[in-house]
Design a protein around this motif. Structure first.
Motif: not given
Length: 176
Positions: A48-63
Motif C-alpha cells: 500500500n505504501l509503494l510510490f513512483d519517483k524517477y531518479s535522473p541518475l537511474a541507468l534504467s527504469a521500467t514498470n
C-alpha cells in the motif's frame, strides 16, 4: 505477528486527515501485500505504501508488477563504487535504528536528498536505503520524515504473497 509499527504507518498514511478531523468513521484499509526480508522473512513494508519517483541518475527504469495487479517503477542505479542496485520506492519501511550512521548528501541518486542504509531490524542485512531532504537530514534524525522515503533493493525483498504461494504448492504436493 505483524509489526505494530507497520500498522501505525498504514494508519498515518492511508486514513485521510479530513475524515479523522470531521469525526467520520474511518474506513478499513486492506493491506495489499507485505514486503518481507528475503534473508529472514521479517516484515519490511507493505504494498500500500509503494510510490513512483524517477531518479535522473537511474541507468534504467521500467514498470513491473510486484504484487497482484499493482505496477511499480523499478530503477537500476549505481553507486560511486560501481555497485548496481535494482530499487523500488515506499513511503515507509521498518529499518534497524543505527544512531552512529550519518546522512550522506553526496552520491545520492535523488538530487536534493541525503541517504543512509536501511537494514533489516531482525537479521541486519541491508534491504535498501533511506532518503531525507538535505535540509532536514540532521544527525539527530534516525529515520526519514514524511518528506523522505525508502528505496528497497528488489533482490533483498520478497512478497509474502509469493512466499505463501510456495508454501501452498508444497502443502498440496504433500497431501497427494
Amino acid at each position: 505477528m505483524r509489526i505494530i509499527s507497520l500498522a501505525i504507518l498504514l494508519v498515518l498514511h492511508l486514513v485521510p486527515a479530513s475524515l479523522a478531523e470531521e469525526g467520520h468513521e474511518e474506513e478499513e484499509t486492506l493491506i495489499e501485500d507485505y514486503f518481507v526480508c528475503r534473508t529472514c522473512g521479517n516484515d519490511v513494508s507493505v504494498a500500500n505504501l509503494l510510490f513512483d519517483k524517477y531518479s535522473p541518475l537511474a541507468l534504467s527504469a521500467t514498470n513491473h508488477t510486484l504484487t497482484e495487479g499493482r505496477s511499480v517503477l523499478i530503477q537500476e542505479v549505481q553507486n560511486s563504487r560501481g555497485f548496481r542496485y535494482t530499487i523500488f520506492l515506499v513511503k515507509q519501511a521498518s529499518c534497524q535504528k543505527i544512531t552512529a550512521q550519518r546522512w550522506i548528501a553526496k552520491s545520492s541518486w535523488f538530487p536534493g536528498y541525503a541517504w543512509k542504509f536501511c537494514m533489516c531490524p531482525k537479521c541486519r542485512m541491508v534491504v535498501g536505503f533511506m532518503f531525507e531532504p538535505i535540509e532536514t537530514a540532521t544527525i539527530e534524525r534516525n529515520f526519514p520524515s514524511d518528506a523522505g522515503f525508502y528505496a528497497l533493493i528488489h533482490n533483498s525483498i520478497i512478497t509474502e504473497g509469493y512466499v505463501n504461494s510456495l508454501l501452498m504448492k508444497e502443502k498440496v504436493l504433500r497431501e497427494n
